[in-house]
Enzyme design. Sequence first.
Site, PDB file in Angstrom:
ATOM      1  N   CYS A 161       0.822  -1.212   0.000  1.00  0.00           N
ATOM      2  CA  CYS A 161       0.000   0.000   0.000  1.00  0.00           C
ATOM      3  C   CYS A 161       0.860   1.267   0.000  1.00  0.00           C
ATOM      4  O   CYS A 161       2.070   1.197   0.153  1.00  0.00           O
ATOM      5  CB  CYS A 161      -0.897  -0.004   1.230  1.00  0.00           C
ATOM      6  SG  CYS A 161      -2.097  -1.349   1.176  1.00  0.00           S
ATOM      7  N   CYS A 175      -4.277   0.722  -2.480  1.00  0.00           N
ATOM      8  CA  CYS A 175      -4.627   0.721  -1.072  1.00  0.00           C
ATOM      9  C   CYS A 175      -3.735   1.703  -0.314  1.00  0.00           C
ATOM     10  O   CYS A 175      -2.705   2.117  -0.830  1.00  0.00           O
ATOM     11  CB  CYS A 175      -4.490  -0.688  -0.494  1.00  0.00           C
ATOM     12  SG  CYS A 175      -2.887  -1.441  -0.802  1.00  0.00           S
TER      13      CYS A 175
END
Length: 279
Positions: A89, A170
């Site tokens: 992420c 993300c």
Amino acid sequence: MSFVLPICFLPLLLCPSQLRAQLGTTPNIRQIVVGRCYNYINLVNPSYRYDCEEIWRQFEEAVVHQSYCNVTVEDYGQMFYAVPQSWPCDRFLFWSKTRTLMHSYAAVVRHFWTLEDTPVGYMFNDLIWCGQEDSGTSLLGSCPEWSTCGNHPVYSLWRQASQIFAEMACGNVTVLLNGSIVNAFNRKSMFGSVELDNLDPQKVDYVNVKVVTNLNGPSIESCSQGSIVDLLHILQSRGFHWTCTDNDQTLMILQCVQDPKQPSCQTCAASLLKGFTDK
Ligand SMILES: *[C@@H]1O[C@H](CO)[C@@H](O)[C@H](O)[C@H]1NC(C)=O
Ligand SMILES: *[C@@H]1O[C@H](CO)[C@@H](O)[C@H](O)[C@H]1NC(C)=O
Ligand SMILES: *[C@@H]1O[C@H](CO)[C@@H](O)[C@H](O)[C@H]1NC(C)=O
């Protein structure tokens, strides 16, 4: 979706006349794609184990037996299936109409990951191809005009790659937009038509929008002006946390490195120096 965008809207293709003059399948495309694939799994990202020959087979399967204006996103399904991927992420960088700056930004802030760093993006960057129903296993030396195609094979691949990239995103994601043009947030761009809709508010912590204008202007759009305001409304209504920054300092400095004589760079250098002497 019908393919109405001019070639320049394709995210990773360069616009110059070089490509217009040569709209056939890139010569030696097989060797390029398979070679880049081996490069990727051995040198760029050794944690991935792909079957490069299989990826090419699936690609051919998607393209050569279809009529050349009828290759859909779904036709590439098997090929993408052969290239599973995941990425940590906080690294995802999206952009629209800021290609050159994006490249320097990603080179300097090394942790950013763009579509061109994904395996498929890496393998097919800057390539052109089209096939034909009855051509056996060959790709055509001359491809149809982009605007005359319903489902152009190149566009469909990038559309699918963009969608998968956005679905994976993300943590904090960064979006780089061009404040020197009208419609900096364009609903017809790959970001506006595919990526934005596939970002998941459950997985994304913040969408950090950075609007950057050219050093010598014009300054047409900003976080509080023009289409970018629409983008922020969309983010808000879909439940994203977001920030928006005009002329982020790193991005301005990067532009100054390429063009230090600009008046706005003198100020920048002066304030940096001041920062030093104040310490
Ligand atoms: C496009 O492809 C689909 C399925 O692959 C096929 O059913 C359809 O007839 C094709 N259309 C044209 C115009 O070739
Ligand atoms: C903004 O777009 C214009 C026109 O496409 C381009 O010349 C310029 O380099 C872009 N600016 C940035 C900062 O990417
Ligand atoms: C994510 O973005 C927010 C808002 O810009 C910032 O406060 C936070 O520190 C960022 N987190 C990471 C891990 O970068």
